[in-house]
Design an enzyme around this catalytic site. Structure first.
Site, PDB file in Angstrom:
ATOM      1  N   CYS A  91       0.834  -1.215   0.000  1.00 57.10           N
ATOM      2  CA  CYS A  91       0.000   0.000   0.000  1.00 57.10           C
ATOM      3  C   CYS A  91       0.867   1.263   0.000  1.00 57.10           C
ATOM      4  O   CYS A  91       1.584   1.528   0.964  1.00 57.10           O
ATOM      5  CB  CYS A  91      -0.907  -0.032   1.236  1.00 57.10           C
ATOM      6  SG  CYS A  91      -1.754   1.513   1.593  1.00 57.10           S
ATOM      7  N   CYS A  94       0.170   3.758   2.845  1.00 53.05           N
ATOM      8  CA  CYS A  94       0.644   3.184   4.108  1.00 53.05           C
ATOM      9  C   CYS A  94       2.140   3.428   4.282  1.00 53.05           C
ATOM     10  O   CYS A  94       2.617   3.673   5.389  1.00 53.05           O
ATOM     11  CB  CYS A  94       0.369   1.678   4.157  1.00 53.05           C
ATOM     12  SG  CYS A  94      -1.369   1.227   4.027  1.00 53.05           S
TER      13      CYS A  94
END
Length: 168
Positions: A91, A94
């Site tokens: 991600c 993230c």
């Protein structure tokens, strides 16, 4: 490739000469007086001690959740407030938010802990807390969710969440 080889040399020099820098520099990404660069991965919250003694362990306020039992013990059962970051290694957002969260939590010097939950490894926990998008961040106090946000957040929003968590 040259960058990778240089990184290996820097790490090897640091491990051979433990007095050159403090392990806390790994979190902050600092350089010391002899020019060594402390290296830190975007995905790791583990701090590696440069000391050769096995009894010298750095107790960081940031940890990875290993399983549901670990989550119950370290988050739900914690008397210290805990920020829980549900993330994934693939991600992009993230990868941006994780290090910023780690820096803000580390600055709290143990008043707030941070649990990192990889949703690919702990899908049951992600389902239990209805994580539908990542990053998703929860604030826990006394075993209960008291605040949350989804997606990237600026440092002011995260700091505000931490301040509210400590004020409750």
């Amino acid at each position: 490739m040259a960058s990778f080889a240089r990184t290996g040399i820097v790490v090897a020099r640091a491990l051979q000469n433990p007095g050159l820098f403090q392990p806390s520099a790994l979190i902050r990404g600092q350089t010391n007086c002899s020019g060594l660069i402390a290296i830190r991965s975007l995905h790791t919250s583990r701090v590696v001690s440069a000391s050769s003694s096995s009894s010298d362990k750095v107790s960081a306020p940031i940890f990875n959740i290993q399983d549901e039992e670990d989550f119950k013990k370290r988050v739900i059962g914690s008397s210290t407030p805990v920020i829980v970051d549900f993330h994934a290694t693939w991600c992009g957002p993230c990868k941006i938010l994780g290090p910023r969260l780690e820096a803000l939590i580390s600055a709290q010097k143990g008043k707030v802990l941070m649990a990192k939950v990889d949703i690919d490894e702990q899908s049951e926990l992600a389902n239990e807390y209805q994580v539908r998008s990542i990053p998703t961040v929860f604030a826990f106090k006394n075993g209960k969710v008291v605040d949350q946000f989804i997606g990237l957040a600026d440092d002011d929003k995260v700091s505000g969440m931490i301040d509210k968590l400590l004020a409750r």
